[in-house]
Design a protein around this motif. Structure first.
Motif, PDB file in Angstrom:
ATOM      1  N   LEU A  14     -16.596   0.711  -6.504  1.00 20.22           N
ATOM      2  CA  LEU A  14     -15.555   0.234  -7.401  1.00 20.22           C
ATOM      3  C   LEU A  14     -14.220   0.767  -6.936  1.00 20.22           C
ATOM      4  N   LEU A  15     -13.255  -0.147  -6.850  1.00 18.87           N
ATOM      5  CA  LEU A  15     -11.975   0.210  -6.298  1.00 18.87           C
ATOM      6  C   LEU A  15     -10.995   0.570  -7.396  1.00 18.87           C
ATOM      7  N   LEU A 153      -1.101 -10.930  -5.928  1.00 19.07           N
ATOM      8  CA  LEU A 153      -0.279 -10.094  -5.066  1.00 19.07           C
ATOM      9  C   LEU A 153      -0.569  -8.635  -5.376  1.00 19.07           C
ATOM     10  N   VAL A 154      -0.844  -7.844  -4.338  1.00 19.80           N
ATOM     11  CA  VAL A 154      -1.004  -6.399  -4.524  1.00 19.80           C
ATOM     12  C   VAL A 154      -0.020  -5.688  -3.609  1.00 19.80           C
ATOM     13  N   THR A 155       0.500  -4.550  -4.091  1.00 21.42           N
ATOM     14  CA  THR A 155       1.548  -3.821  -3.385  1.00 21.42           C
ATOM     15  C   THR A 155       1.177  -2.355  -3.242  1.00 21.42           C
ATOM     16  N   LEU A 180      -6.267  -1.743   1.537  1.00 19.11           N
ATOM     17  CA  LEU A 180      -6.622  -0.432   2.061  1.00 19.11           C
ATOM     18  C   LEU A 180      -5.628  -0.041   3.149  1.00 19.11           C
ATOM     19  N   ILE A 181      -5.166   1.199   3.119  1.00 21.55           N
ATOM     20  CA  ILE A 181      -4.298   1.731   4.160  1.00 21.55           C
ATOM     21  C   ILE A 181      -4.896   3.042   4.652  1.00 21.55           C
ATOM     22  N   VAL A 186      -5.572   1.618  -1.868  1.00 20.99           N
ATOM     23  CA  VAL A 186      -4.312   2.016  -2.484  1.00 20.99           C
ATOM     24  C   VAL A 186      -3.868   1.061  -3.590  1.00 20.99           C
ATOM     25  N   ALA A 187      -4.425  -0.155  -3.635  1.00 16.30           N
ATOM     26  CA  ALA A 187      -4.044  -1.113  -4.673  1.00 16.30           C
ATOM     27  C   ALA A 187      -5.086  -2.217  -4.741  1.00 16.30           C
ATOM     28  N   SER A 188      -5.284  -2.760  -5.947  1.00 16.60           N
ATOM     29  CA  SER A 188      -6.174  -3.906  -6.117  1.00 16.60           C
ATOM     30  C   SER A 188      -5.812  -4.639  -7.392  1.00 16.60           C
TER      31      SER A 188
END
Length: 236
Positions: A14-15, A153-155, A180-181, A186-188
């Motif tokens: 789970l993110l 959109l994810v940032t 993912l970075i 990092v965002a979802s």
């Protein structure tokens, strides 16, 4: 040898930011190592699936950084004519490169000190069939997927325009979109974009249809070490 699969995490994890379930987009559809020698004008697809691209005449090829070989994209002032089509790498349209309704992921390694630009995209904001892109406004990576149902959109919460190499992976699944970075989520955002299938080329480094007046070309500035596309199944 470039290690592309640094970003994969266990299926079912789970993110963060909405609990989007990680997908199994792990079939290597296209992989561009970007390791051609200086002067090359064809970007080779290492998978053997034939997704070779055309390298614009203004793209620096064969740049070395330690054990990495990369393409270089010079800084061009945003929204300032003239257009520079030679700044962009293009892969001809192919239905197999469209996300469709599959789990779909785009990964890359890059570095930049600038704060703008479209890195990878297929289609533009209003084209029929939907579109997707990875961009870096204010130095923060964004993943954007526009489909038949909705747009997501994810940032990234933090910028990465520090001049260091970073890996980036944008994933679209039936559960949502995840960024993912450097192997970290990092965002979802949850949701289903629907089908994405257009008749546009895949471009790296900016837009293919722009005039720098009414439509900015959003040219990326920095270096890119590789770009890859993974899907959950090949669809052929």
């Amino acid at each position: 040898m470039k290690l592309r699969r640094l970003l994969v995490v266990p299926v079912g994890l789970l993110l963060l930011g909405g609990g989007v379930a990680h997908a199994s987009a792990d079939y290597e559809l296209a992989y561009w190592p970007m390791n051609e020698p200086p002067g090359s004008r064809v970007m080779r697809d290492a998978t053997g699936h034939g997704f070779d691209g055309q390298i614009g005449r203004d793209v620096a090829v064969g740049l070395r950084s330690g054990d990495k070989i990369a393409y270089g994209f010079e800084r061009l002032e945003p929204d300032t004519p003239p257009t520079r089509p030679g700044h962009v790498v293009t892969v001809p349209d192919d239905d197999r490169l469209d996300p469709g309704t599959r789990d779909y992921a785009i990964g890359m390694r890059l570095r930049t000190r600038d704060w703008f630009g479209n890195i990878v995209q297929k289609g533009q904001a209003t084209v029929p069939g939907g579109s997707f892109k990875i961009q870096i406004p204010s130095g923060r990576i964004q993943c954007w997927f526009r489909g038949s149902h909705t747009s997501l959109l994810v940032t990234a919460p933090k910028p990465i325009n520090d001049g260091e190499w970073h890996t980036v992976r944008c994933e679209r699944t039936r559960d949502g979109v995840t960024l993912l970075i450097d192997r970290q989520v990092v965002a979802s955002k949850s949701g289903w974009t629907g089908d994405i299938a257009n008749s546009w080329p895949l471009s790296i480094g900016g837009k293919t249809n722009c005039d720098q007046v009414k439509v900015g070309c959003d040219y990326f500035a920095g270096d890119i070490d590789y770009v890859a596309v993974d899907v959950d199944e090949p669809d052929w």
